[in-house]
Scaffold this active site. Structure first.
Site, PDB file in Angstrom:
ATOM      1  CG  LEU A 184      -1.880  -1.133   1.408  1.00  0.00           C
ATOM      2  CD1 LEU A 184      -2.570  -1.035   2.770  1.00  0.00           C
ATOM      3  CD2 LEU A 184      -2.920  -1.127   0.291  1.00  0.00           C
ATOM      4  CG  ASP A 185       0.191   4.444  -2.687  1.00  0.00           C
ATOM      5  OD1 ASP A 185       0.982   3.678  -3.251  1.00  0.00           O
ATOM      6  OD2 ASP A 185      -0.740   5.024  -3.271  1.00  0.00           O
ATOM      7  CE  LYS A 186       5.707   8.421   5.057  1.00  0.00           C
ATOM      8  NZ  LYS A 186       6.746   9.479   4.943  1.00  0.00           N
ATOM      9  NE  ARG A 232      -2.539   8.760  -4.011  1.00  0.00           N
ATOM     10  CZ  ARG A 232      -1.294   8.998  -3.613  1.00  0.00           C
ATOM     11  NH1 ARG A 232      -0.477   7.980  -3.353  1.00  0.00           N
ATOM     12  NH2 ARG A 232      -0.877  10.236  -3.502  1.00  0.00           N
TER      13      ARG A 232
END
Length: 361
Positions: free
Chosen positions: A154-156, A254
């Site tokens: 997952l993104d930060k 996103r």
């Protein structure tokens, strides 16, 4: 939010030692005329040519006792001394104690409810303090599994559920499931504007040609990407939605929502900082400090037992606070046909943050 990046990134230089050592060679006449970096690539096959070139530039390679350049042509008979340097990436594979939010664990897999702000894998600018570092401390045996068992990320600043393999066979099977698209990943998100209806976004994603730090929907050279959307609630300025990944590209949700002109609230990379909204909502978005995206459900087939298992994790407090501000706009709220209360609103009413469901015997 990526595909199993397990086989897409080069981790071939994993034979490096933890401490620097040196190796010495006498250049044979058969290498006369070759560049120094090309000759080293033949002499030190465990390391990439780019890595060797960097060592030469850093002065870690001496040719007859003197620094050289990667382009230096050999004549034959020279003496080469190479200081073997572990990469930052190798050094970053260090166990670090941390409080990992583990929600399920057995001898084959670990499921983690990753908080926003945690980097999954060491990379430039984040060589320590990552999930990988914590996993190596939690289970030292993961040092023997590629990437400490991580099969997706997952993104930060995206929170939510991830699965980690504790054995190589489990990792192989989970990667296979991800590639076969049989792993179900559901996300809850808050998007700008009123998303008009449920639907599907089918648009290839690749590197943004105008900004290499971003991804974008591209006409040529991108990878297929499909996101399914379900509208849960609409407010005057935003929509509360559920997203289901059919594929898993970098920043997929996103990018797709930005392309649909409904970027995620608070998204620092793809969002719209000028999106109009009431003052209380604007304050809640500012307090969020990240994209409003949470991996709320993960369903997969257990790699050893073959049993289908599913976990749910309610949205974290920062997104709940934003929803509270949006729901205060009740006079303008538009309810959709997807009433969460019909299914038991586990996002709001569960006593526990995570629920494990056994879907099939």
């Amino acid at each position: 939010m990526t595909d199993p990046y397990f086989d897409s990134e080069d981790y071939s230089d994993n034979s490096e030692n933890e401490v620097s050592t040196s190796q010495e060679f006498d250049v044979s006449q058969s290498m006369a005329g070759e560049r120094l970096d090309a000759a080293l690539a033949k002499l030190l096959t465990d390391y990439s040519r780019s890595r060797l070139s960097q060592w030469i530039k850093d002065g870690a390679v001496l040719l007859d006792g003197k620094p050289a350049t990667p382009r230096t042509r050999l004549q034959g008979g020279e003496h080469i001394r190479v200081e073997i340097r572990p990469s930052e990436e190798t050094l970053s594979f260090t166990p670090e104690p941390m409080d990992l939010p583990i929600v399920y664990q057995d001898e084959h897999i670990i499921v983690i409810n990753k908080p926003a702000g945690m980097v999954v894998h060491p990379a430039a600018g984040n060589w320590t303090g990552t999930l990988l570092n914590g996993l190596l401390h939690h289970d030292p045996q993961l040092a023997h599994v590629p990437r400490a068992g991580i099969v997706h990320r997952l993104d930060k600043e995206t929170s939510g559920l991830m699965v980690v393999a504790r054995t190589v066979p489990a990792q192989t099977e989970l990667v296979r499931q991800l590639q076969a698209r049989t792993v179900t990943r559901l996300y809850r998100a808050i998007a700008d504007g009123q998303v008009p209806c449920d639907g599907k976004i089918d648009a290839a994603i690749g590197r943004d040609p105008h900004n290499r730090l971003r991804m974008a929907v591209v006409k040529f050279g991108g990878k297929p990407a499909v996101t399914h959307l379900r509208v849960l609630e609409r407010y005057p300025s935003h929509s509360y939605i559920e997203c289901k990944l059919e594929t898993g590209r970098t920043h997929q949700i996103r990018v797709h929502l930005r392309e649909a002109r409904h970027p995620l609230a608070g998204d620092p990379l793809y969002g719209n900082p000028r999106h109009p909204m009431p003052e209380e909502v604007a304050l809640a978005v500012k307090a969020l400090g990240r994209q409003a995206l949470h991996a709320c459900q993960l369903t997969l087939t257990h790699p050893a037992s073959g049993q289908e298992m599913s976990w749910r994790a309610r949205i974290p407090d920062d997104m709940r606070n934003l929803l509270a501000a949006l729901r205060a706009e009740r006079p303008g709220t538009v309810q959709t046909g997807h009433d969460e209360l019909e299914d038991g609103d586990w996002d709001d009413d569960d006593d526990h943050d995570v629920e494990v469901l056994y879907v099939r015997d």
